[in-house]
Motif scaffolding. Structure first.
Motif, PDB file in Angstrom:
ATOM      1  N   GLU A   6       4.557   2.122 -35.628  1.00  0.00           N
ATOM      2  CA  GLU A   6       3.703   3.250 -36.007  1.00  0.00           C
ATOM      3  C   GLU A   6       4.535   4.520 -35.885  1.00  0.00           C
ATOM      4  OE1 GLU A   6       0.364   3.193 -33.358  1.00  0.00           O
ATOM      5  OE2 GLU A   6      -0.421   1.325 -34.185  1.00  0.00           O
ATOM      6  N   MET A   7       4.720   5.220 -36.983  1.00  0.00           N
ATOM      7  CA  MET A   7       5.464   6.474 -36.945  1.00  0.00           C
ATOM      8  C   MET A   7       4.514   7.624 -37.235  1.00  0.00           C
ATOM      9  SD  MET A   7       9.286   5.797 -38.179  1.00  0.00           S
ATOM     10  CE  MET A   7      10.296   4.540 -37.413  1.00  0.00           C
ATOM     11  N   SER A   8       3.408   7.589 -36.535  1.00  0.00           N
ATOM     12  CA  SER A   8       2.366   8.600 -36.631  1.00  0.00           C
ATOM     13  C   SER A   8       1.459   8.431 -35.426  1.00  0.00           C
ATOM     14  CB  SER A   8       1.553   8.422 -37.919  1.00  0.00           C
ATOM     15  OG  SER A   8       0.461   9.308 -37.953  1.00  0.00           O
ATOM     16  N   ILE A  58       8.158  11.329 -43.266  1.00  0.00           N
ATOM     17  CA  ILE A  58       6.987  10.550 -42.876  1.00  0.00           C
ATOM     18  C   ILE A  58       6.566  11.026 -41.494  1.00  0.00           C
ATOM     19  CG2 ILE A  58       7.592   8.561 -44.292  1.00  0.00           C
ATOM     20  CD1 ILE A  58       8.474   7.155 -41.684  1.00  0.00           C
ATOM     21  N   GLY A  59       5.356  10.656 -41.084  1.00  0.00           N
ATOM     22  CA  GLY A  59       4.845  11.050 -39.771  1.00  0.00           C
ATOM     23  C   GLY A  59       3.357  11.259 -39.811  1.00  0.00           C
ATOM     24  N   ASN A  60       2.907  12.350 -39.222  1.00  0.00           N
ATOM     25  CA  ASN A  60       1.488  12.682 -39.220  1.00  0.00           C
ATOM     26  C   ASN A  60       1.106  13.381 -40.521  1.00  0.00           C
ATOM     27  OD1 ASN A  60       1.365  11.633 -36.680  1.00  0.00           O
ATOM     28  ND2 ASN A  60       0.682  13.492 -35.675  1.00  0.00           N
ATOM     29  N   ALA A  61      -0.192  13.373 -40.824  1.00  0.00           N
ATOM     30  CA  ALA A  61      -0.674  14.019 -42.048  1.00  0.00           C
ATOM     31  C   ALA A  61      -0.408  15.525 -42.016  1.00  0.00           C
ATOM     32  CB  ALA A  61      -2.161  13.747 -42.244  1.00  0.00           C
ATOM     33  N   ALA A  62      -0.643  16.147 -40.879  1.00  0.00           N
ATOM     34  CA  ALA A  62      -0.369  17.577 -40.720  1.00  0.00           C
ATOM     35  C   ALA A  62       1.022  17.745 -40.109  1.00  0.00           C
ATOM     36  CB  ALA A  62      -1.415  18.218 -39.816  1.00  0.00           C
TER      37      ALA A  62
END
Length: 144
Positions: A6-8, A58-62
């Motif tokens: 998981e990268m988020s 890539i990562g979190n949406a914000a």
């Protein structure tokens, strides 16, 4: 064996499940574990990365919490491998567009660093409402 990274830290990504065709031999790591590295993932493993993404990261949406560019991505995954180990295949499944571009950027950095010689990279993007598709699904694009 299949490893999910998981990268988020976003709840929708953390709840994303795999298509049952991936089988039961799956180990899943949270961003807190992945970001620390040292997971000793063995040579020849299959890695699935789940995150939000676009053509540059890539990562979190914000932005501002987990923002991973191609160089950091390569270093992060490599840091999760056992000493001297390299994955056989890496599948990047994101919620967001432009993933083929991001995956191609990972391929360029990996080629320049000669870290992932022979590693197959695949990209897929779709809304997080569904499962991460099986390896045989047409949703995957291989990035050479």
């Amino acid at each position: 064996m299949v490893y999910v990274l998981e990268m988020s830290t976003d709840a929708d990504i953390r709840q994303t499940q795999l298509d049952p065709a991936w089988g039961n031999a799956v180990t899943r790591y949270s961003w807190a574990q992945v970001s620390q590295g040292g997971l000793n993932i063995p040579n020849g493993s299959t890695i699935i990365v789940v995150a939000h993404g676009n053509d540059t990261e890539i990562g979190n949406a914000a932005s501002g919490t987990v923002d991973i560019n191609e160089s950091v991505f390569l270093a992060t995954v490599h840091g999760c491998m056992a000493g001297g180990a390299v994955s056989a295949r890496v599948y990047l499944s994101t919620c967001g567009t432009g993933l083929a571009t991001f995956t191609a950027r990972v391929r360029i950095v990996a080629t320049q660093n000669q870290v992932w010689r022979g590693v197959q990279l695949f990209g897929h993007h779709n809304a997080v409402a569904g499962l991460v598709p099986s390896t045989t699904a047409l949703a995957w694009t291989q990035i050479f």
